[in-house]
Enzyme design. Structure first.
Site, PDB file in Angstrom:
ATOM      1  CG  HIS A 127     -45.264  54.899  14.259  1.00  8.80           C
ATOM      2  ND1 HIS A 127     -45.280  53.808  15.102  1.00  8.80           N
ATOM      3  CD2 HIS A 127     -44.926  54.418  13.033  1.00  8.80           C
ATOM      4  CE1 HIS A 127     -44.953  52.727  14.414  1.00  8.80           C
ATOM      5  NE2 HIS A 127     -44.730  53.062  13.154  1.00  8.80           N
ATOM      6  CG  HIS A 150     -48.316  52.149  10.257  1.00  8.56           C
ATOM      7  ND1 HIS A 150     -48.036  51.167   9.322  1.00  8.56           N
ATOM      8  CD2 HIS A 150     -47.289  52.135  11.135  1.00  8.56           C
ATOM      9  CE1 HIS A 150     -46.887  50.598   9.624  1.00  8.56           C
ATOM     10  NE2 HIS A 150     -46.401  51.154  10.711  1.00  8.56           N
ATOM     11  CB  VAL A 165     -47.819  46.625   9.905  1.00  8.26           C
ATOM     12  CG1 VAL A 165     -49.250  46.432   9.405  1.00  8.26           C
ATOM     13  CG2 VAL A 165     -47.591  45.831  11.189  1.00  8.26           C
TER      14      VAL A 165
END
Ligand code: AMP
Ligand code: ZN
Length: 114
Positions: A102, A100, A96
């Site tokens: 994690h 981001h 994606v």
């Protein structure tokens, strides 16, 4: 509607299990958790990868780490430890392309990663 999945979650057009939001950061549970705690922390602003960060993004990157520390405490994984992972680009396996972080915890992790 944005063609970016995570922008869709930020904007509320895509359903997400949101656990934290402020003016610059959103955090939600990963749909396919790889650990008992698996939360994705993202900038509201669309940035595809670490490679795309600009000087003006410095504050939001700092805020993301403060949110990670807060979530780790809230989720009960701060004491035993946790892992923070960013897959940035094709060789890292990023799927994606909205940056981001994690946050993974609640079990033991091995090193090196696969
Ligand atoms: P990465 O491989 O680092 O790009 O990670 C993308 C992560 O997004 C994976 O762990 C997916 O399970 C997760 N993911 C994909 N779609 C969604 C979604 N709609 N809501 C929450 N997490 C998602
Ligand atoms: Zn996006």
């Amino acid at each position: 509607m944005s063609d970016c999945l995570f922008c869709g979650i930020v904007e509320g057009q895509v359903k997400g299990d949101v656990v934290y939001r402020d003016e610059s950061v959103v955090a939600f549970r990963d749909i396919r958790p790889r650990a008992p705690v698996h939360i994705l922390i993202i900038p509201r602003k669309h940035v595809a990868t670490i490679q795309d960060l600009e000087a003006k993004d410095q504050a939001v990157v700092g805020q993301i780490f403060l949110v990670i520390a807060k979530l780790a405490r809230e989720q009960g994984i701060a004491e035993r430890g946790f892992r923070v992972v960013v897959n940035s680009g094709a060789d890292a396996g990023q799927t994606v392309f909205h940056l981001h972080f994690h946050l993974l915890g609640g079990r033991h992790f091995t090193w090196p990663p696969g």
